[in-house]
Design an enzyme around this catalytic site. Sequence first.
Site, PDB file in Angstrom:
ATOM      1  N   ASN A  34       0.849  -1.199   0.000  1.00  0.00           N
ATOM      2  CA  ASN A  34       0.000   0.000   0.000  1.00  0.00           C
ATOM      3  C   ASN A  34       0.881   1.244   0.000  1.00  0.00           C
ATOM      4  OD1 ASN A  34       0.404   0.905   2.891  1.00  0.00           O
ATOM      5  ND2 ASN A  34      -0.393  -1.152   3.251  1.00  0.00           N
ATOM      6  N   ARG A  35       0.252   2.397  -0.116  1.00  0.00           N
ATOM      7  CA  ARG A  35       0.992   3.645  -0.305  1.00  0.00           C
ATOM      8  C   ARG A  35       1.437   4.318   0.988  1.00  0.00           C
ATOM      9  NH1 ARG A  35       0.791   5.100  -5.591  1.00  0.00           N
ATOM     10  NH2 ARG A  35      -1.043   4.458  -6.780  1.00  0.00           N
TER      11      ARG A  35
END
Length: 235
Positions: A34-35
């Site tokens: 994920n970011r």
Amino acid sequence: VPSSPVAGPLTGRRVLVTAGGTREALDPVRFLGNRSSGKQGVALAEAARDAGAQVHLIAAHVETDLPQGVETTRVSSAHELEAATLRAAGDSDVVVMAAAVADFRPASVGEHKMKKSEDGTDPVIHLVRNPDILRAVVAQRDERGLAQLVVGFAAETGDAEHSVLDFGRAKLRRKGCDLLVLNEVGTDKVFGRDETEVTVLSARSAEEPAAHGSKRDVARFVVERIGHELGVRAD
Ligand code: CTP
Ligand code: CA
């Protein structure tokens, strides 16, 4: 240079902070991630340290320098994060769950690198749910009868029927934590950026204080709320 011991609102407290985003392996070279940059979690660890706490940071994948003067454990997957967090939470006064935990992981991890097939059929990835670490921390605290303050995070978007605050209040109840640090996310908000805005929800109080600024400013605000909550409990 080790900093000299400071007397602050968290002096003598052991604070565990998780930060960064987990990675869930697909095969020996690939993962689902994920970011999350981990910047907010690292800023929280620094703010707690500066408030006098003895800080243990559990870092999943963090894109920023790790703090000085903080014990750090590195992990990768949600399962590794869960094991390290439950172990360290056993003797923590405060647990701050800032990590972005993958909700799902691939059901199986290939032993070999995935290859394109000759017959043109493409793979389908089957996902299974990861453990809810925050709830596991709350359950462990309750089972052992620990006097521990548990802080969760939530990044939410509102929808037609519910505001971000509605979702945050529901999540605070569902998770069973003491404080929930809530921020509103949009397409260009929060991830990887330095400016942020949060509201701190408390299981014990109807007050919903908010702050905005850099991740460092927000971290100091959250640490101040943690100090306040510990003070209220001690009364
Ligand atoms: N969290 C966790 N373990 C998970 C998922 C989330 O400990 N498997 C923690 C996060 O670190 C955060 C809090 O729970 O402190 C809320 O995360 P969030 O993703 O908002 O909660 P979810 O229960 O996964 O809800 P949603 O379905 O909205 O993603
Ligand atoms: Ca989630």
